[in-house]
Motif scaffolding. Structure first.
Motif, mmCIF file in Angstrom:
data_model
loop_
_atom_site.group_PDB
_atom_site.id
_atom_site.type_symbol
_atom_site.label_atom_id
_atom_site.label_comp_id
_atom_site.label_asym_id
_atom_site.label_seq_id
_atom_site.Cartn_x
_atom_site.Cartn_y
_atom_site.Cartn_z
ATOM 1 N N PRO A 16 0.775 -1.243 0.000
ATOM 2 C CA PRO A 16 0.000 0.000 0.000
ATOM 3 C C PRO A 16 0.806 1.293 0.000
ATOM 4 C CG PRO A 16 0.046 -0.959 2.190
ATOM 5 C CD PRO A 16 0.716 -1.958 1.292
ATOM 6 N N GLY A 17 2.115 1.219 0.176
ATOM 7 C CA GLY A 17 2.888 2.464 0.147
ATOM 8 C C GLY A 17 4.166 2.444 0.951
ATOM 9 N N ASP A 18 4.156 1.847 2.118
ATOM 10 C CA ASP A 18 5.361 1.747 2.938
ATOM 11 C C ASP A 18 6.290 0.714 2.291
ATOM 12 O OD1 ASP A 18 7.325 1.289 4.811
ATOM 13 O OD2 ASP A 18 5.948 1.061 6.497
ATOM 14 N N HIS A 39 3.934 2.412 -14.243
ATOM 15 C CA HIS A 39 3.008 3.382 -14.810
ATOM 16 C C HIS A 39 3.184 4.728 -14.134
ATOM 17 C CE1 HIS A 39 1.133 -0.497 -15.848
ATOM 18 N NE2 HIS A 39 0.608 0.150 -16.877
ATOM 19 N N SER A 40 2.873 5.773 -14.883
ATOM 20 C CA SER A 40 2.937 7.116 -14.315
ATOM 21 C C SER A 40 1.956 8.006 -15.071
ATOM 22 C CB SER A 40 4.346 7.698 -14.402
ATOM 23 O OG SER A 40 4.637 8.096 -15.730
ATOM 24 N N ALA A 41 1.623 9.131 -14.437
ATOM 25 C CA ALA A 41 0.828 10.148 -15.121
ATOM 26 C C ALA A 41 1.742 10.973 -16.012
ATOM 27 C CB ALA A 41 0.121 11.024 -14.094
ATOM 28 N N ARG A 42 1.149 11.916 -16.743
ATOM 29 C CA ARG A 42 1.945 12.671 -17.717
ATOM 30 C C ARG A 42 3.004 13.554 -17.076
ATOM 31 N NH1 ARG A 42 -2.420 15.279 -21.732
ATOM 32 N NH2 ARG A 42 -3.346 15.795 -19.712
ATOM 33 N N HIS A 43 2.834 13.865 -15.786
ATOM 34 C CA HIS A 43 3.866 14.671 -15.122
ATOM 35 C C HIS A 43 5.141 13.865 -14.877
ATOM 36 C CE1 HIS A 43 2.503 12.431 -11.658
ATOM 37 N NE2 HIS A 43 1.361 13.111 -11.570
ATOM 38 N N GLY A 44 5.097 12.552 -15.101
ATOM 39 C CA GLY A 44 6.291 11.728 -15.019
ATOM 40 C C GLY A 44 6.547 11.094 -13.666
ATOM 41 N N ARG A 45 5.854 11.564 -12.609
ATOM 42 C CA ARG A 45 6.065 10.976 -11.297
ATOM 43 C C ARG A 45 5.276 9.693 -11.179
ATOM 44 N NH1 ARG A 45 5.237 16.352 -10.403
ATOM 45 N NH2 ARG A 45 3.092 15.990 -9.677
ATOM 46 N N SER A 46 5.894 8.684 -10.576
ATOM 47 C CA SER A 46 5.258 7.386 -10.435
ATOM 48 C C SER A 46 5.255 6.977 -8.975
ATOM 49 C CB SER A 46 6.004 6.332 -11.257
ATOM 50 O OG SER A 46 5.590 5.035 -10.916
ATOM 51 N N ILE A 47 4.072 6.741 -8.422
ATOM 52 C CA ILE A 47 3.982 6.278 -7.043
ATOM 53 C C ILE A 47 4.658 4.925 -6.904
ATOM 54 C CG2 ILE A 47 2.373 5.525 -5.247
ATOM 55 C CD1 ILE A 47 0.437 7.662 -6.211
ATOM 56 N N ALA A 48 4.430 4.040 -7.882
ATOM 57 C CA ALA A 48 5.042 2.718 -7.824
ATOM 58 C C ALA A 48 6.561 2.820 -7.774
ATOM 59 C CB ALA A 48 4.600 1.892 -9.031
ATOM 60 N N LEU A 105 6.091 -2.948 -11.895
ATOM 61 C CA LEU A 105 5.753 -2.554 -10.536
ATOM 62 C C LEU A 105 4.269 -2.204 -10.449
ATOM 63 C CD1 LEU A 105 8.765 -0.152 -9.797
ATOM 64 C CD2 LEU A 105 8.607 -2.632 -9.396
ATOM 65 N N CYS A 106 3.650 -2.588 -9.367
ATOM 66 C CA CYS A 106 2.223 -2.304 -9.193
ATOM 67 C C CYS A 106 1.935 -2.020 -7.732
ATOM 68 C CB CYS A 106 1.390 -3.491 -9.682
ATOM 69 S SG CYS A 106 -0.395 -3.176 -9.659
ATOM 70 N N GLU A 107 1.341 -0.847 -7.451
ATOM 71 C CA GLU A 107 0.935 -0.548 -6.078
ATOM 72 C C GLU A 107 -0.092 -1.582 -5.616
ATOM 73 O OE1 GLU A 107 0.700 3.561 -8.183
ATOM 74 O OE2 GLU A 107 0.665 1.444 -8.758
ATOM 75 N N VAL A 131 3.218 -13.805 -11.134
ATOM 76 C CA VAL A 131 2.621 -12.670 -10.422
ATOM 77 C C VAL A 131 2.944 -12.803 -8.943
ATOM 78 C CG1 VAL A 131 0.480 -11.485 -9.824
ATOM 79 C CG2 VAL A 131 0.778 -12.429 -12.121
ATOM 80 N N VAL A 132 3.478 -11.746 -8.371
ATOM 81 C CA VAL A 132 3.846 -11.728 -6.956
ATOM 82 C C VAL A 132 2.827 -10.874 -6.214
ATOM 83 C CG1 VAL A 132 5.632 -11.144 -5.286
ATOM 84 C CG2 VAL A 132 6.277 -11.958 -7.570
ATOM 85 N N PRO A 133 2.006 -11.478 -5.379
ATOM 86 C CA PRO A 133 0.962 -10.701 -4.700
ATOM 87 C C PRO A 133 1.540 -9.688 -3.734
ATOM 88 C CG PRO A 133 1.104 -12.901 -3.782
ATOM 89 C CD PRO A 133 2.011 -12.893 -4.978
ATOM 90 N N GLY A 134 0.727 -8.678 -3.453
ATOM 91 C CA GLY A 134 1.137 -7.645 -2.509
ATOM 92 C C GLY A 134 0.040 -7.332 -1.524
ATOM 93 N N VAL A 135 0.399 -6.664 -0.442
ATOM 94 C CA VAL A 135 -0.577 -6.229 0.547
ATOM 95 C C VAL A 135 -1.492 -5.191 -0.111
ATOM 96 C CG1 VAL A 135 -0.911 -5.081 2.766
ATOM 97 C CG2 VAL A 135 1.030 -6.625 2.424
ATOM 98 N N THR A 136 -2.793 -5.389 -0.031
ATOM 99 C CA THR A 136 -3.723 -4.466 -0.682
ATOM 100 C C THR A 136 -3.870 -3.171 0.100
ATOM 101 O OG1 THR A 136 -5.694 -5.258 0.450
ATOM 102 C CG2 THR A 136 -5.034 -6.448 -1.548
ATOM 103 N N SER A 137 -4.364 -2.153 -0.585
ATOM 104 C CA SER A 137 -4.623 -0.877 0.090
ATOM 105 C C SER A 137 -5.695 -1.025 1.159
ATOM 106 C CB SER A 137 -5.052 0.167 -0.937
ATOM 107 O OG SER A 137 -6.196 -0.267 -1.652
ATOM 108 N N ILE A 138 -6.618 -1.970 0.947
ATOM 109 C CA ILE A 138 -7.668 -2.192 1.946
ATOM 110 C C ILE A 138 -7.063 -2.730 3.236
ATOM 111 C CG2 ILE A 138 -9.707 -3.563 2.497
ATOM 112 C CD1 ILE A 138 -10.456 -3.456 -0.435
ATOM 113 N N SER A 139 -6.158 -3.687 3.114
ATOM 114 C CA SER A 139 -5.497 -4.218 4.303
ATOM 115 C C SER A 139 -4.677 -3.145 4.994
ATOM 116 C CB SER A 139 -4.602 -5.397 3.911
ATOM 117 O OG SER A 139 -5.358 -6.450 3.357
#
Length: 508
Positions: A16-18, A39-48, A105-107, A131-139
């Motif tokens: 989820p981010g940490d 993936h990123s938005a057009r501003h080029g910054r990527s959270i992932a 990479l996938c959040e 596919v490597v699972p990750g902790v969901t944002s809900i968790s």
């Protein structure tokens, strides 16, 4: 065709981010990959990319998959984005064909509303893929909120905020716990749906969970203009009652009183076929069912639920009992036959719930098909024009009030649906009502007698008002008395058709 020397595709969940919430496997693959895509938005910054930044090394090839559009309007959003998915897949395929492994990479989790799945659909059948699972944002949100998502046999529903608000409200009302994703611009509609479903007081807003920019707040207090896409609404478990850890500000803020709710449900006039999906969902979601014994018997037994049957003459006591259960944290369905707002339990529950001591217990009413509608449908459309609904029972109002109202309806030339016409202890009201009506209606006025419509003892007859026999009427019978305009069409070998035209004489 792909050669045996092709690279391997990895869809890697980052959590989820940490960064510390990434799995060991995800960290190892990211650090070792020749090619890392994100993936990123057009501003080029990527959270992932920002989550995985500490694992990236010099010499790795980075492929930024830049979205051409995000929230802005475009004439063909789907067509535009699909073209870019195809283009990105081709770029990554070139690396794979050259024998280079590619990590995307996938959040959160790659297969949980993740962008990775669009590459998976295009490439997984062509290249070795993992596919490597990750902790969901809900968790992550539940963890920082300090509240369990579900306990015991509760049901968690995950919803996209992009659903129409009425659909969201119906699903929120029918579930135990819920998470609503994809907020941002959808936030006002999501808040409206939570309000409509009676769940707003339980809902929490969590933004950028587990990161340094994390924000937690009761959802009702959130300014819609401040809500980003990477946020969610959470309606956590109602069963959790454990106290917060001493000294924990977040836990203290996230510990509202544990309260259940009361939903008053109309079962319709007979069996399951007459029950609306919304009402069925509410009955099935309840912890406790409260109602008159014969009505409770129409609900299939569920060992998860507790059933509380009572006599039909203790409505106020039944309502108070249901509210007390809800205040203890139980989800309570109070069941009524027909529609709960028509001579049934909704008014009784709301009258008791209006007392100050119950002000914090949520109460909802779900409609049901009425007995009047059911009986009318069996003969056609006698309620096709203006009509009124009256009860002949003088148990809760004096007969002189009933007589005045019946006379007024007869004088107004309204079709009249008459509930509770008679019982073992009330044997004279039907004859008296017939005489009151005949003072203002033709003896030939059609009267529909519908008994146990939809049940095993269904019986429907059409008689003249002058021929109405009180001996044929009991508590399970409903009467529909036509107006001067109601018509009857006799049919050979079939029941007559009865209808009241929508056009009244004297109109153009």
């Amino acid at each position: 065709m792909t050669t045996v020397d092709s690279g391997r595709l990895y869809g890697v969940g980052l959590g989820p981010g940490d960064p510390e919430l990434m799995t060991v496997k995800a960290a190892r693959l990211i650090a070792a990959a020749p090619v890392v895509a994100y993936h990123s938005a057009r501003h080029g910054r990527s959270i992932a990319r920002s989550i995985a930044a500490s694992l990236l090394r010099e010499g790795q090839i980075e492929e930024a998959l830049v979205y051409p559009v995000t929230t802005e309007q475009t004439d063909d959003y789907r067509g535009t984005i699909e073209e870019h998915y195809d283009s990105w897949a081709a770029r990554l395929a070139a690396h794979l064909d050259a024998g280079r492994d590619v990590v995307i990479l996938c959040e959160g989790d790659p297969f949980f509303y993740g962008s990775y799945m669009h590459m998976h659909k295009r490439l997984a059948h062509r290249y070795p893929t993992e596919v490597v699972p990750g902790v969901t944002s809900i968790s992550g949100a539940a963890a920082v909120l300090g509240r369990p998502l579900v306990e015991r046999d509760e049901v968690l529903t995950v919803l996209p905020g992009t659903l129409p608000a009425p659909d969201l409200a119906a699903r929120l009302a029918a579930t135990d716990s819920a998470a609503v994703m994809k907020l941002g611009r959808t936030f006002p509609a999501v808040r409206d749906a939570l309000t409509e479903s009676g769940r707003l007081a339980e809902a929490w807003y969590v933004e950028r969970a587990t990161t340094s920019r994390e924000r937690i707040s009761p959802l009702a207090d959130v300014d819609p203009s401040t809500v980003p896409y990477f946020s969610l609404a959470l309606v956590p478990s109602r069963l959790h009652t454990a106290p917060a850890s001493p000294g924990s500000d977040v836990a203290d803020a996230a510990a509202p009183a544990c309260t259940g709710d009361v939903v008053v449900v109309g079962l319709g006039p007979a069996g399951r076929d007459w029950l609306t999906p919304e009402a069925l969902a509410a009955v099935e979601a309840a912890d406790d069912l409260v109602g008159y014994g014969p009505y409770l018997d129409r609900v299939p037994a569920n060992p998860r639920q507790r059933r509380h049957a009572s006599d039909n003459r203790v409505e106020a006591e039944r309502a108070e009992f249901a509210l007390a259960l809800a205040r203890s944290g139980r989800r309570v369905a109070v069941v009524s036959s027909g529609d709960p707002g028509v001579f049934a339990m909704a008014a009784a529950v709301l009258e008791v719930a209006a007392e100050p001591r119950w002000k914090d217990v949520p109460v909802r009413v779900l409609p049901g098909l009425t007995a009047a509608q059911a009986v009318a449908s069996r003969v056609g459309a006698p309620l096709g024009h203006d009509f009124c609904v009256l009860s002949l029972s003088d148990r809760l109002k004096p007969w002189d009030v009933i007589a005045r109202r019946l006379t007024a309806a007869a004088q107004a030339d309204l079709v009249i649906a008459i509930y509770n016409p008679g019982s073992r202890s009330r044997t004279w009201q039907v004859a008296e009502a017939r005489e009151l009506l005949l003072a203002h209606r033709s003896p030939d006025t059609p009267v529909v007698l519908g008994r146990d419509v939809g049940g095993s003892g269904e019986r429907v007859r059409v008689v003249r008002l002058a021929d109405l026999d009180p001996a044929e009427v009991d508590m399970r019978t409903l009467l529909i008395v036509g107006s001067s305009q109601t018509r009857v069409q006799e049919r050979d070998g079939a029941p007559p058709l009865v209808w009241t035209p929508r056009r009244y004489p004297g109109t153009d």
